[in-house]
Design a protein around this motif. Structure first.
Motif, PDB file in Angstrom:
ATOM      1  N   TRP A  99     110.120-106.373  55.093  1.00  0.00           N
ATOM      2  CA  TRP A  99     109.065-105.505  54.580  1.00  0.00           C
ATOM      3  C   TRP A  99     109.610-104.106  54.309  1.00  0.00           C
ATOM      4  N   ASN A 100     109.173-103.505  53.199  1.00  0.00           N
ATOM      5  CA  ASN A 100     109.398-102.076  52.962  1.00  0.00           C
ATOM      6  C   ASN A 100     108.192-101.531  52.213  1.00  0.00           C
ATOM      7  N   ASP A 101     108.040-100.230  52.236  1.00  0.00           N
ATOM      8  CA  ASP A 101     106.832 -99.604  51.695  1.00  0.00           C
ATOM      9  C   ASP A 101     106.664 -99.789  50.187  1.00  0.00           C
ATOM     10  N   ASP A 102     107.733-100.101  49.461  1.00  0.00           N
ATOM     11  CA  ASP A 102     107.589-100.369  48.024  1.00  0.00           C
ATOM     12  C   ASP A 102     106.696-101.585  47.774  1.00  0.00           C
ATOM     13  N   MET A 103     106.600-102.476  48.758  1.00  0.00           N
ATOM     14  CA  MET A 103     105.793-103.685  48.609  1.00  0.00           C
ATOM     15  C   MET A 103     104.297-103.407  48.683  1.00  0.00           C
ATOM     16  N   LYS A 104     103.926-102.183  49.071  1.00  0.00           N
ATOM     17  CA  LYS A 104     102.506-101.826  49.147  1.00  0.00           C
ATOM     18  C   LYS A 104     101.824-101.920  47.786  1.00  0.00           C
ATOM     19  N   LEU A 105     102.610-101.914  46.712  1.00  0.00           N
ATOM     20  CA  LEU A 105     102.032-102.097  45.373  1.00  0.00           C
ATOM     21  C   LEU A 105     101.420-103.483  45.216  1.00  0.00           C
ATOM     22  N   TYR A 106     101.920-104.443  46.003  1.00  0.00           N
ATOM     23  CA  TYR A 106     101.518-105.837  45.835  1.00  0.00           C
ATOM     24  C   TYR A 106     100.801-106.433  47.040  1.00  0.00           C
ATOM     25  N   PHE A 107     101.086-105.885  48.225  1.00  0.00           N
ATOM     26  CA  PHE A 107     100.552-106.467  49.460  1.00  0.00           C
ATOM     27  C   PHE A 107      99.982-105.379  50.358  1.00  0.00           C
ATOM     28  N   ASP A 108      99.036-105.772  51.238  1.00  0.00           N
ATOM     29  CA  ASP A 108      98.411-104.824  52.154  1.00  0.00           C
ATOM     30  C   ASP A 108      99.307-104.446  53.319  1.00  0.00           C
ATOM     31  N   GLY A 109     100.325-105.210  53.566  1.00  0.00           N
ATOM     32  CA  GLY A 109     101.245-104.941  54.666  1.00  0.00           C
ATOM     33  C   GLY A 109     101.983-106.217  55.034  1.00  0.00           C
ATOM     34  N   PRO A 110     102.880-106.137  56.010  1.00  0.00           N
ATOM     35  CA  PRO A 110     103.655-107.325  56.372  1.00  0.00           C
ATOM     36  C   PRO A 110     102.810-108.469  56.929  1.00  0.00           C
ATOM     37  N   ASP A 111     101.573-108.173  57.343  1.00  0.00           N
ATOM     38  CA  ASP A 111     100.687-109.206  57.864  1.00  0.00           C
ATOM     39  C   ASP A 111      99.792-109.822  56.787  1.00  0.00           C
ATOM     40  N   ASP A 112      99.913-109.338  55.545  1.00  0.00           N
ATOM     41  CA  ASP A 112      99.105-109.865  54.439  1.00  0.00           C
ATOM     42  C   ASP A 112      99.376-111.363  54.298  1.00  0.00           C
ATOM     43  N   PRO A 113      98.345-112.194  54.360  1.00  0.00           N
ATOM     44  CA  PRO A 113      98.558-113.647  54.267  1.00  0.00           C
ATOM     45  C   PRO A 113      99.062-114.098  52.891  1.00  0.00           C
ATOM     46  N   ASN A 114      98.939-113.235  51.877  1.00  0.00           N
ATOM     47  CA  ASN A 114      99.428-113.578  50.541  1.00  0.00           C
ATOM     48  C   ASN A 114     100.916-113.287  50.361  1.00  0.00           C
ATOM     49  N   TYR A 115     101.507-112.552  51.298  1.00  0.00           N
ATOM     50  CA  TYR A 115     102.913-112.175  51.254  1.00  0.00           C
ATOM     51  C   TYR A 115     103.756-113.266  51.914  1.00  0.00           C
ATOM     52  N   VAL A 116     104.675-113.852  51.120  1.00  0.00           N
ATOM     53  CA  VAL A 116     105.596-114.852  51.655  1.00  0.00           C
ATOM     54  C   VAL A 116     107.012-114.504  51.206  1.00  0.00           C
ATOM     55  N   ILE A 117     107.975-115.092  51.879  1.00  0.00           N
ATOM     56  CA  ILE A 117     109.382-114.894  51.547  1.00  0.00           C
ATOM     57  C   ILE A 117     109.929-116.205  50.986  1.00  0.00           C
ATOM     58  N   LEU A 118     110.615-116.111  49.864  1.00  0.00           N
ATOM     59  CA  LEU A 118     111.360-117.252  49.358  1.00  0.00           C
ATOM     60  C   LEU A 118     112.742-117.179  49.991  1.00  0.00           C
ATOM     61  N   GLU A 119     113.105-118.218  50.708  1.00  0.00           N
ATOM     62  CA  GLU A 119     114.385-118.297  51.406  1.00  0.00           C
ATOM     63  C   GLU A 119     115.279-119.222  50.588  1.00  0.00           C
ATOM     64  N   ILE A 120     116.437-118.710  50.153  1.00  0.00           N
ATOM     65  CA  ILE A 120     117.287-119.455  49.225  1.00  0.00           C
ATOM     66  C   ILE A 120     118.635-119.753  49.878  1.00  0.00           C
ATOM     67  N   ASP A 121     118.863-121.019  50.141  1.00  0.00           N
ATOM     68  CA  ASP A 121     120.136-121.470  50.696  1.00  0.00           C
ATOM     69  C   ASP A 121     121.102-121.760  49.556  1.00  0.00           C
ATOM     70  N   PRO A 122     122.321-121.239  49.629  1.00  0.00           N
ATOM     71  CA  PRO A 122     123.261-121.455  48.525  1.00  0.00           C
ATOM     72  C   PRO A 122     123.760-122.895  48.458  1.00  0.00           C
ATOM     73  N   ILE A 123     123.862-123.400  47.230  1.00  0.00           N
ATOM     74  CA  ILE A 123     124.505-124.696  47.014  1.00  0.00           C
ATOM     75  C   ILE A 123     125.685-124.533  46.046  1.00  0.00           C
ATOM     76  N   GLY A 124     125.784-123.389  45.402  1.00  0.00           N
ATOM     77  CA  GLY A 124     126.902-123.074  44.517  1.00  0.00           C
ATOM     78  C   GLY A 124     126.907-121.596  44.196  1.00  0.00           C
ATOM     79  N   ILE A 125     128.074-120.956  44.307  1.00  0.00           N
ATOM     80  CA  ILE A 125     128.192-119.529  43.983  1.00  0.00           C
ATOM     81  C   ILE A 125     129.470-119.336  43.179  1.00  0.00           C
ATOM     82  N   ARG A 126     129.326-118.644  42.029  1.00  0.00           N
ATOM     83  CA  ARG A 126     130.488-118.326  41.205  1.00  0.00           C
ATOM     84  C   ARG A 126     130.544-116.828  40.968  1.00  0.00           C
ATOM     85  N   LEU A 127     131.732-116.265  41.135  1.00  0.00           N
ATOM     86  CA  LEU A 127     131.999-114.865  40.814  1.00  0.00           C
ATOM     87  C   LEU A 127     132.410-114.816  39.351  1.00  0.00           C
ATOM     88  N   MET A 128     131.682-114.035  38.570  1.00  0.00           N
ATOM     89  CA  MET A 128     131.871-114.019  37.121  1.00  0.00           C
ATOM     90  C   MET A 128     132.413-112.679  36.630  1.00  0.00           C
TER      91      MET A 128
END
Length: 140
Positions: A99-128
């Motif tokens: 959570w950071n205060d920039d998110m206040k534009l979209y959510f009421d706070g870290p306890d907002d039930p509409n606020y979720v985190i997408l957790e992304i596990d890597p399966i491939g990474i390329r340095l370009m």
């Protein structure tokens, strides 16, 4: 370039870059949008609204492609092509951690039930675009 050097460069880019594009599949077609990313090690996290299009898209197809790190200076800018498997995470600890205060534009706070985190596990990474060199694959 050794795997250790590739990993060091990837981690540096993830530390320095927080905005990138994230692609999902919508109606059997690619769908991209800009997202803000956080990371721990090589795992990415990004906040979103639980009812956003991307959450529905991820439930149907949990794979994503992320571009992050391009500086906009032109040819030779380093960036990462990141393929990952996405899960929705709404645990209080993780939501508070990112959570950071920039998110206040979209959510009421870290306890907002509409606020979720997408957790992304890597399966491939390329340095370009390491100064015109071919892509470097990071062993996951």
């Amino acid at each position: 370039m050794s795997q250790s050097e590739i990993k060091t460069n990837v981690k540096r880019i993830l530390k320095e870059s927080h905005t990138g594009t994230m692609a999902t599949v919508k109606n059997d077609k690619p769908h991209s949008r800009y997202m803000t990313f956080f990371h721990e090690g090589l795992k990415l996290y990004t906040p979103t609204h639980k009812d956003a299009d991307k959450t529905e898209e991820i439930e149907k197809n949990p794979y994503t492609h992320v571009l992050i790190g391009y500086e906009g200076d032109g040819f030779g800018d380093e960036y990462i092509e990141y393929q990952g498997e996405v899960s929705l995470n709404d645990t209080e600890d993780l939501k508070k951690k990112f959570w950071n205060d920039d998110m206040k534009l979209y959510f009421d706070g870290p306890d907002d039930p509409n606020y979720v985190i997408l957790e992304i596990d890597p399966i491939g990474i390329r340095l370009m675009n390491k100064k015109g060199e071919p892509p470097k694959e990071l062993d996951i």
